[in-house]
Write a protein that holds these residues in place. Structure first.
Motif, PDB file in Angstrom:
ATOM      1  N   HIS A  18      53.130  70.923  53.634  1.00 57.87           N
ATOM      2  CA  HIS A  18      52.837  69.770  52.777  1.00 57.87           C
ATOM      3  C   HIS A  18      52.785  70.130  51.308  1.00 57.87           C
ATOM      4  CE1 HIS A  18      51.714  66.516  55.614  1.00 57.87           C
ATOM      5  NE2 HIS A  18      51.549  67.522  56.439  1.00 57.87           N
ATOM      6  N   PHE A  67      57.398  68.618  52.310  1.00 57.41           N
ATOM      7  CA  PHE A  67      57.404  67.171  52.058  1.00 57.41           C
ATOM      8  C   PHE A  67      56.018  66.724  51.630  1.00 57.41           C
ATOM      9  CE2 PHE A  67      57.326  68.177  56.672  1.00 57.41           C
ATOM     10  CZ  PHE A  67      55.981  67.963  56.905  1.00 57.41           C
ATOM     11  N   LYS A 127      59.747  62.821  56.728  1.00 57.63           N
ATOM     12  CA  LYS A 127      58.436  62.964  57.360  1.00 57.63           C
ATOM     13  C   LYS A 127      57.757  61.607  57.408  1.00 57.63           C
ATOM     14  CE  LYS A 127      53.977  64.181  57.851  1.00 57.63           C
ATOM     15  NZ  LYS A 127      53.280  65.164  58.639  1.00 57.63           N
ATOM     16  N   HIS A 201      52.650  68.703  65.916  1.00 62.58           N
ATOM     17  CA  HIS A 201      51.323  69.142  66.421  1.00 62.58           C
ATOM     18  C   HIS A 201      51.219  69.055  67.946  1.00 62.58           C
ATOM     19  CE1 HIS A 201      50.628  68.331  62.237  1.00 62.58           C
ATOM     20  NE2 HIS A 201      50.512  67.029  62.388  1.00 62.58           N
TER      21      HIS A 201
HETATM   22 ZN   LIG Z   1      51.908  66.802  58.375  1.00 58.26          ZN
END
Ligand SMILES: [Zn+2]
Length: 292
Positions: A18, A67, A127, A201
């Protein structure tokens, strides 16, 4: 502009990093959300600059997909622009692969921006964060974005499962977890077979669903970000070693997880020969359309 990562040189491609602050000091999240999530993740530096991340990844000999998250609609907080992310990432062409972030609520204007970014080769995927952006991935809000990506054969990374953003705040900061149920992405995989869907995740509490989707849909992948491999549930480790060895991707969620720590914990997993290489680099190279 193509991707200028030298695959023979890097030892891995982190699919999930990030940009939390732009080069003008503007953060992706409102300060209250940043403070709450820093406590949740016990992260050291919560908002390193893109240059700091770039230096670190270069030292570690890693490439990274980077991103921001554009969630202006839900948060009422001005986004970091894709232009800024692309410009900062361009200082490290040997490290960064920029992805766009577009709030699906921007509708046609957002689709036009994505089309422009993709068409000019400045971003290599998108994203999305359904909980933070407050949309159901299968409700049509983001279909225009999916179409652009499918047309260009570029992947979309979707946040799935519980999120640290809003954790512990009143009402969880108003963020609804159900939008990040991976089963909603099964619909997307079915209806957009040319779209590569990356479920980010271990999707707590929906891990089994994510494994089923990645098993059933050729266009579904799982990125392993946001959790130390130490805490991967056993069925995920089994899947990494077996059925899904070509569908799982090295990813950290930096800056909340450090790549060195992630890799050290990943080394402790008992994996079959060749699996580590697939997860660290080879699967990502395929998803990103890079020559192996
Ligand atoms: Zn993320």
């Amino acid at each position: 502009m193509g991707i200028s990562i030298d695959l023979t040189k890097v030892r891995g491609i982190d699919m999930h990093v990030h940009c939390e602050v732009d080069d003008h000091g503007h953060t992706a999240l409102p300060q209250s959300f940043l403070d709450a999530s820093a406590a949740y993740f016990k992260a050291g530096v919560r908002t390193p600059s893109v240059a700091q991340i770039g230096e670190r990844y270069r030292q570690l000999n890693l490439a990274a997909v980077i991103f921001t998250v554009d969630a202006e609609h839900k948060l009422g907080h001005r986004r970091i622009t894709n232009e800024d992310v692309v410009a900062s990432a361009a200082e490290f062409p040997d490290v960064f692969i920029p992805f766009a972030s577009i709030d699906p609520h921007r509708r046609d204007e957002g689709v036009a921006e994505l089309r422009e970014l993709v068409g000019s080769g400045r971003v290599h995927g998108l994203k999305l964060h359904p909980s933070l952006q407050e949309f159901a991935p299968n409700d049509g809000t983001a279909f225009g974005l999916y179409e652009v990506l499918a047309e260009h054969r570029l992947p979309a990374i979707f946040h799935t499962g519980q999120t640290g953003i809003g954790a512990g705040m009143p009402g969880g900061g108003g963020i609804k977890l159900r939008y990040s149920d991976p089963m909603l992405l099964d619909d997307v995989c079915a209806d957009f077979p040319d779209l590569t869907v990356i479920m980010a995740h271990p999707s707590v509490p929906w891990q089994d669903q994510a494994i089923s989707i990645a098993t059933h849909k050729p266009n579904a992948y799982i990125d392993l970000s946001g959790w130390s491999p130490k805490y991967f549930p056993p069925q995920l480790v089994r899947a990494i070693n077996g059925l899904l060895r070509k569908k799982v991707l090295f990813a950290t969620d930096n800056p909340v997880i450090d790549p060195e720590r992630w890799m050290a914990d990943f080394d402790q997993l008992e994996l079959k020969d060749g699996v580590r290489e697939l997860v660290m680099k080879e699967n990502a190279a395929r998803v990103l359309g890079l020559e192996a």
